[in-house]
Design a protein around this motif. Structure first.
Motif, PDB file in Angstrom:
ATOM      1  N   ARG A 195       0.839  -1.195   0.000  1.00 47.06           N
ATOM      2  CA  ARG A 195       0.000   0.000   0.000  1.00 47.06           C
ATOM      3  C   ARG A 195       0.882   1.256   0.000  1.00 47.06           C
ATOM      4  N   ILE A 196       0.606   2.156  -0.922  1.00 47.93           N
ATOM      5  CA  ILE A 196       1.324   3.422  -0.985  1.00 47.93           C
ATOM      6  C   ILE A 196       0.298   4.552  -1.029  1.00 47.93           C
ATOM      7  N   ILE A 197       0.463   5.503  -0.114  1.00 49.48           N
ATOM      8  CA  ILE A 197      -0.404   6.681  -0.081  1.00 49.48           C
ATOM      9  C   ILE A 197       0.485   7.908  -0.240  1.00 49.48           C
ATOM     10  N   MET A 198       0.400   8.550  -1.383  1.00 47.54           N
ATOM     11  CA  MET A 198       1.104   9.803  -1.658  1.00 47.54           C
ATOM     12  C   MET A 198       0.038  10.886  -1.744  1.00 47.54           C
ATOM     13  N   LYS A 199      -0.237  11.539  -0.638  1.00 47.08           N
ATOM     14  CA  LYS A 199      -1.405  12.416  -0.525  1.00 47.08           C
ATOM     15  C   LYS A 199      -0.989  13.875  -0.377  1.00 47.08           C
ATOM     16  N   ASN A 200      -1.645  14.741  -1.189  1.00 40.56           N
ATOM     17  CA  ASN A 200      -1.416  16.196  -1.100  1.00 40.56           C
ATOM     18  C   ASN A 200       0.049  16.557  -1.284  1.00 40.56           C
ATOM     19  N   ASN A 201       0.686  15.963  -2.280  1.00 38.71           N
ATOM     20  CA  ASN A 201       2.094  16.232  -2.561  1.00 38.71           C
ATOM     21  C   ASN A 201       2.237  16.814  -3.966  1.00 38.71           C
ATOM     22  N   ASP A 202       2.704  18.038  -4.058  1.00 42.66           N
ATOM     23  CA  ASP A 202       2.839  18.690  -5.357  1.00 42.66           C
ATOM     24  C   ASP A 202       4.003  18.143  -6.174  1.00 42.66           C
ATOM     25  N   TRP A 203       4.913  17.420  -5.550  1.00 39.70           N
ATOM     26  CA  TRP A 203       6.074  16.899  -6.257  1.00 39.70           C
ATOM     27  C   TRP A 203       5.804  15.570  -6.951  1.00 39.70           C
ATOM     28  N   VAL A 204       4.609  15.001  -6.770  1.00 35.00           N
ATOM     29  CA  VAL A 204       4.273  13.748  -7.447  1.00 35.00           C
ATOM     30  C   VAL A 204       3.896  14.068  -8.890  1.00 35.00           C
ATOM     31  N   MET A 205       4.773  13.699  -9.816  1.00 39.12           N
ATOM     32  CA  MET A 205       4.551  13.984 -11.234  1.00 39.12           C
ATOM     33  C   MET A 205       4.667  12.691 -12.039  1.00 39.12           C
ATOM     34  N   SER A 206       4.649  12.835 -13.337  1.00 40.18           N
ATOM     35  CA  SER A 206       4.613  11.656 -14.210  1.00 40.18           C
ATOM     36  C   SER A 206       5.811  10.738 -14.004  1.00 40.18           C
ATOM     37  N   ASN A 207       6.978  11.314 -13.672  1.00 41.62           N
ATOM     38  CA  ASN A 207       8.163  10.462 -13.518  1.00 41.62           C
ATOM     39  C   ASN A 207       8.129   9.621 -12.247  1.00 41.62           C
ATOM     40  N   CYS A 208       7.113   9.820 -11.401  1.00 40.70           N
ATOM     41  CA  CYS A 208       6.960   9.001 -10.188  1.00 40.70           C
ATOM     42  C   CYS A 208       6.152   7.735 -10.466  1.00 40.70           C
ATOM     43  N   ARG A 217       4.048  -6.300  -5.549  1.00 38.09           N
ATOM     44  CA  ARG A 217       2.966  -6.641  -4.610  1.00 38.09           C
ATOM     45  C   ARG A 217       2.019  -5.472  -4.349  1.00 38.09           C
ATOM     46  N   LEU A 218       2.192  -4.388  -5.044  1.00 38.21           N
ATOM     47  CA  LEU A 218       1.371  -3.196  -4.806  1.00 38.21           C
ATOM     48  C   LEU A 218      -0.075  -3.448  -5.211  1.00 38.21           C
ATOM     49  N   ASN A 219      -0.994  -3.315  -4.238  1.00 36.67           N
ATOM     50  CA  ASN A 219      -2.421  -3.504  -4.535  1.00 36.67           C
ATOM     51  C   ASN A 219      -3.261  -2.280  -4.201  1.00 36.67           C
ATOM     52  N   TYR A 220      -2.660  -1.267  -3.540  1.00 33.22           N
ATOM     53  CA  TYR A 220      -3.401  -0.060  -3.159  1.00 33.22           C
ATOM     54  C   TYR A 220      -2.527   1.153  -3.453  1.00 33.22           C
ATOM     55  N   LEU A 221      -3.040   2.068  -4.268  1.00 31.06           N
ATOM     56  CA  LEU A 221      -2.292   3.272  -4.607  1.00 31.06           C
ATOM     57  C   LEU A 221      -3.211   4.479  -4.485  1.00 31.06           C
ATOM     58  N   SER A 222      -2.807   5.438  -3.639  1.00 30.12           N
ATOM     59  CA  SER A 222      -3.553   6.685  -3.482  1.00 30.12           C
ATOM     60  C   SER A 222      -2.659   7.854  -3.868  1.00 30.12           C
ATOM     61  N   LEU A 223      -3.139   8.641  -4.828  1.00 26.04           N
ATOM     62  CA  LEU A 223      -2.476   9.879  -5.230  1.00 26.04           C
ATOM     63  C   LEU A 223      -3.453  11.036  -5.010  1.00 26.04           C
ATOM     64  N   GLU A 224      -4.189  10.943  -3.925  1.00 23.96           N
ATOM     65  CA  GLU A 224      -5.232  11.928  -3.619  1.00 23.96           C
ATOM     66  C   GLU A 224      -4.635  13.321  -3.418  1.00 23.96           C
ATOM     67  N   GLY A 225      -5.210  14.298  -4.115  1.00 24.98           N
ATOM     68  CA  GLY A 225      -4.810  15.682  -3.930  1.00 24.98           C
ATOM     69  C   GLY A 225      -3.450  16.038  -4.494  1.00 24.98           C
ATOM     70  N   CYS A 226      -2.914  15.238  -5.412  1.00 24.09           N
ATOM     71  CA  CYS A 226      -1.616  15.553  -6.031  1.00 24.09           C
ATOM     72  C   CYS A 226      -1.875  16.382  -7.291  1.00 24.09           C
ATOM     73  N   LYS A 227      -1.621  17.655  -7.235  1.00 26.41           N
ATOM     74  CA  LYS A 227      -2.029  18.589  -8.286  1.00 26.41           C
ATOM     75  C   LYS A 227      -1.247  18.428  -9.582  1.00 26.41           C
ATOM     76  N   GLN A 228      -0.034  17.863  -9.523  1.00 26.93           N
ATOM     77  CA  GLN A 228       0.796  17.751 -10.715  1.00 26.93           C
ATOM     78  C   GLN A 228       0.682  16.388 -11.384  1.00 26.93           C
ATOM     79  N   PHE A 229      -0.278  15.596 -10.964  1.00 25.32           N
ATOM     80  CA  PHE A 229      -0.397  14.240 -11.507  1.00 25.32           C
ATOM     81  C   PHE A 229      -0.685  14.289 -13.009  1.00 25.32           C
ATOM     82  N   CYS A 230       0.060  13.488 -13.744  1.00 24.98           N
ATOM     83  CA  CYS A 230      -0.119  13.438 -15.198  1.00 24.98           C
ATOM     84  C   CYS A 230       0.584  12.188 -15.709  1.00 24.98           C
TER      85      CYS A 230
END
Length: 376
Positions: A195-208, A217-230
């Motif tokens: 499980r990975i939760i990357m929440k409210n992080n502006d540095w999460v971009m396409s290269n992540c 084994r990753l079954n849960y991914l949260s990118l909630e509130g990441c404004k640069q997601f693409c």
């Protein structure tokens, strides 16, 4: 005879209902014993038994418990009890206290929460040295949460190798690499992450995104509130690498139809959570529409992305969505409901609050799919 019996009973000390006896005068005198003030003892916390102190300590935060080591040896000894430190939460982390915090952590500590509730700064953020020492201090650590932290660069190699859940919430990373992600090699550093939760992080971009796809084994991914997601088109193959992903949380993240395309070929995907950020303008910005949801549910690519169909191998297995949140997307209408009726046979919960679906369209869907709970 009767008089004699009465006299004998009184003599024997028995009371007759109609007879009153007088107490000796000595019994009516009350004595008061006074103690000098100097003999009164003031009871302090350290005078209590270990059991009572332990009961009190259970109501203290871990921040306060750690400071007990600075008061006196007895309180420090009790505050180190292993039962208090299996899942510690440092709500007001101070870098100057790191060595004290480490002295409290145990070998069987499985969860660790670190946060700064005030204005985030380096003085109230965990250091890389602290994270490195966790590997030997807490060999069974499985869950790590870092909230409101400030990092001057960060290297995933400092993370605990046994982690199964990693949360980085509202963190600031200075000196973010321009052409690469700091998450590179996370699959080798933390191979057991589920499980990975990357929440409210502006540095999460396409290269992540690509480094995360390599976690087997990753079954849960949260990118909630990441404004640069693409997700750029060049990463389309990377998106299909989430072989075991079951839950995708993109609430309050600027997602459009083109991002949904990249998750349509994930047969394990069961829960998709989408909620439009308040700042998005549906008339100006790219957004989610009936067409994008149709492509996600049916695993077919429309004429808008013909080359993506070739890259992804055309039609194939599609995700079997069970929980679907599509909140506050005005361009989602009854057309999507008709598509979901046919192509989402496993759907158990549908949340369409704030959508463009009319009441009549919703009632029709509920009549056709009574087993699906609809929130609107």
């Amino acid at each position: 005879m009767e008089n004699n019996s009465i006299k004998r009973s009184l003599k024997d000390g028995c009371q007759h209902p109609n007879t009153e006896t007088k107490k000796p005068k000595a019994a009516q005198v009350t004595t008061t014993i006074s103690h000098p003030k100097s003999s009164k003892k003031i009871i302090g916390l350290q005078d209590l038994s270990d059991e009572v102190i332990m009961y009190i300590f259970k109501y203290l935060s871990h921040d306060d418990l750690a400071k007990m080591a600075l008061l006196c040896p007895n309180l420090s000894r009790v505050s180190h009890d292993w039962s208090l430190w299996k899942k510690p939460r440092f709500e007001n982390f101070e870098k100057s206290m790191e060595e004290v915090y480490l002295s409290y952590l145990k070998k069987d500590t499985t969860e660790l929460f670190i946060s700064c509730n005030d204005v985030p700064s380096h003085d109230y953020s965990v250091s890389e040295n602290f994270l490195i020492k966790l590997k030997t201090k807490c060999p069974e650590l499985l869950d790590l949460t870092l909230k409101n932290q400030v990092f001057d660069e960060i290297n995933v190699n400092v993370l605990h190798p046994k982690l199964k859940m990693l949360t980085i919430d509202s963190a600031t990373i200075e000196n973010v690499p321009a052409n690469s992600s700091f998450l590179i090699d996370i699959n080798n550093t933390c191979p057991d992450l589920e499980r990975i939760i990357m929440k409210n992080n502006d540095w999460v971009m396409s290269n992540c995104i690509y480094p995360l796809t390599r976690l087997q084994r990753l079954n849960y991914l949260s990118l909630e509130g990441c404004k640069q997601f693409c997700i750029p088109y060049l990463s389309v193959n990377a998106a299909t690498e989430f072989k075991y992903l079951q839950t995708l949380d993109l609430r309050f993240t600027p997602v459009s139809d083109r991002e949904l395309v990249f998750f349509q070929r994930l047969p394990t995907l069961k829960n998709v959570l989408l909620e439009c950020p308040e700042y998005m303008n549906h008339e100006i910005h790219s957004t989610i529409t009936d067409l994008g949801l149709a492509e996600l549910c049916t695993a077919t690519l429309s004429f808008r992305y013909p080359y993506l169909g070739a890259m992804m191998g055309g039609n194939g297995e599609r995700c079997c969505i069970e929980t679907f949140y599509v909140r506050n997307y005005k361009k989602v209408t009854g057309t999507f409901l008709r598509i979901a009726t046919i192509h989402c046979p496993h759907l158990k919960l549908l949340d369409i609050i704030g959508s463009g679906c009319t009441s009549a369209e919703i009632e029709y869907f509920k009549a056709i799919r009574p087993s699906t709970k609809v929130i609107y």
